[in-house]
Design an enzyme around this catalytic site. Structure first.
Site, PDB file in Angstrom:
ATOM      1  N   HIS A   1       3.236 -12.331  -1.334  1.00  0.00           N
ATOM      2  CA  HIS A   1       1.936 -11.738  -1.017  1.00  0.00           C
ATOM      3  C   HIS A   1       1.610 -10.491  -1.831  1.00  0.00           C
ATOM      4  CE1 HIS A   1      -1.543 -10.752   1.429  1.00  0.00           C
ATOM      5  NE2 HIS A   1      -1.048  -9.552   1.698  1.00  0.00           N
TER       6      HIS A   1
ATOM      7  N   GLY B   1      -5.153  -4.310   4.501  1.00  0.00           N
ATOM      8  CA  GLY B   1      -4.971  -3.859   5.864  1.00  0.00           C
ATOM      9  C   GLY B   1      -5.718  -4.809   6.806  1.00  0.00           C
TER      10      GLY B   1
ATOM     11  N   ASP C   1       3.228 -17.079  -0.522  1.00  0.00           N
ATOM     12  CA  ASP C   1       2.657 -16.004   0.285  1.00  0.00           C
ATOM     13  C   ASP C   1       2.781 -16.393   1.754  1.00  0.00           C
ATOM     14  OD1 ASP C   1       1.047 -14.141   1.587  1.00  0.00           O
ATOM     15  OD2 ASP C   1      -0.445 -14.083  -0.010  1.00  0.00           O
TER      16      ASP C   1
ATOM     17  N   SER D   1      -5.825  -9.498  -0.041  1.00  0.00           N
ATOM     18  CA  SER D   1      -5.460  -9.575   1.372  1.00  0.00           C
ATOM     19  C   SER D   1      -6.694  -9.254   2.214  1.00  0.00           C
ATOM     20  CB  SER D   1      -4.285  -8.636   1.654  1.00  0.00           C
ATOM     21  OG  SER D   1      -3.709  -8.892   2.909  1.00  0.00           O
ATOM     22  N   TRP D   2      -6.652  -8.276   3.119  1.00  0.00           N
ATOM     23  CA  TRP D   2      -7.872  -7.862   3.819  1.00  0.00           C
ATOM     24  C   TRP D   2      -8.950  -7.456   2.816  1.00  0.00           C
ATOM     25  CZ3 TRP D   2     -11.387  -7.570   7.412  1.00  0.00           C
ATOM     26  CH2 TRP D   2     -12.311  -6.519   7.381  1.00  0.00           C
TER      27      TRP D   2
END
Length: 317
Positions: A294, A43, A266, A110-111
């Site tokens: 991703h 996120g 990605d 990711s985040w």
């Protein structure tokens, strides 16, 4: 190619009040006597779906998952106040202490990779190892690529839908324009922006379109937290002191066993960030999945992550 482990249920669920305003939801699954590992979701604002449990051998790992401030089952929902990177780093420590864990492995994509780096660089002595996927360091070139110009050249059809809520006169700064709408007192305006923001990410997360993922990201409750919290963090430049803070502080964690897993194609978090992290941290195993985007659920990334967890649990056991 490694497949997911069978679905399991948590053996413990609970909530932890981390401030006067925020309470986070957490769970434990797997083996209570296994090696502890904490999963930091993406996120920010993504929450932890149950299938995340299936990446970890249920007899070897004591898996801790929690929904970060404002999302998933944590309360209050989609709240931006008292919601910064350093609040989350503090929450991770509070949860570790609450569960009586001395050290643990940190797993994030990711985040979640951003937060993993921020946490480990702040508390290196609490980290047994790191498994990172889809590297994102929240630098302006990364944000510009995905939200202003770059990814738009590869997914112009999805980009057209992302543009729709924003008047032409405001499109020179899409993040600021979205933030204005995502914090609007008009809930209809807020939700329309949230859905468009979230569906843009879902449209680009896999090598091939995934209509089910787009539908999930477009659901009102998920989209509201996901879009509002992401945009809040991006407007505030991740709450970092300098843009390259995570990269320049890699020296603090180079002694920790680590694996970096990155999809070659990605589009959300392009491989250049993983490559720059790899150059700064040559001791970490660097795994490029040649036929993936991703999403952690793409076959090659899924397999590489499961392999990385197996290798690390054997190393530290």
């Amino acid at each position: 190619m490694r497949e997911l482990y069978p679905a399991i249920e948590p053996y413990l669920e609970g909530s932890l009040q981390v401030s006067d305003l925020h309470t986070i939801h957490f769970e434990e699954s797997g083996n209570p006597l296994g090696q502890p590992i904490v999963l930091l979701h993406g996120g920010p604002g993504g929450g932890c779906p149950p299938f995340y449990r299936q990446y970890f051998h249920p007899e070897k790992w004591r898996l801790v998952m929690f929904d970060q401030r404002g999302c998933g089952q944590s309360k209050p929902h989609a709240e931006l106040r008292e919601n910064t990177t350093w609040d989350l780093v503090s929450d991770i420590e509070k949860l570790r202490e609450h569960l009586g864990i001395e050290k643990w492995v940190v797993f994030g994509g990711s985040w979640g990779s951003t937060l993993s780096l921020a946490y480990s660089q702040t508390h290196p002595s609490r980290c047994l190892g790191l498994i990172l996927r889809g590297i994102f360091m929240l630098r302006q070139k990364e944000l510009r690529w995905f939200y202003q110009e770059g990814a738009s050249y590869i997914f112009p059809d999805a980009w057209e839908e992302y543009l729709k809520p924003i008047p032409i006169t405001e499109r020179d700064d899409m993040i600021a324009a979205y933030y204005k709408r995502l914090t609007s007192p008009d809930l209809e305006v807020q939700l329309a922006a949230a859905r468009a923001w979230s569906i843009w990410e879902a449209s680009t997360s896999r090598l091939f379109f995934d209509s089910e993922l787009m539908q999930k990201f477009g659901e009102s409750e998920f989209a509201s937290a996901f879009a509002r919290i992401e945009c809040h963090y991006f407007m505030n430049k991740g709450f970092f002191e300098t843009e390259d803070q995570l990269l320049s502080n890699v020296y603090r964690i180079r002694q920790i066993p680590a694996a970096i897993v990155q999809g070659r194609y990605d589009v959300v978090c392009p491989m250049i960030s993983a490559w720059e992290l790899h150059q700064a941290w040559p001791e970490a195993e660097f795994i490029v999945v040649p036929d993936a985007g991703h999403s952690m659920s793409e076959p090659g990334i899924r397999s590489a992550l499961i392999e990385a967890t197996e290798k690390l649990v054997n190393l530290i056991s």
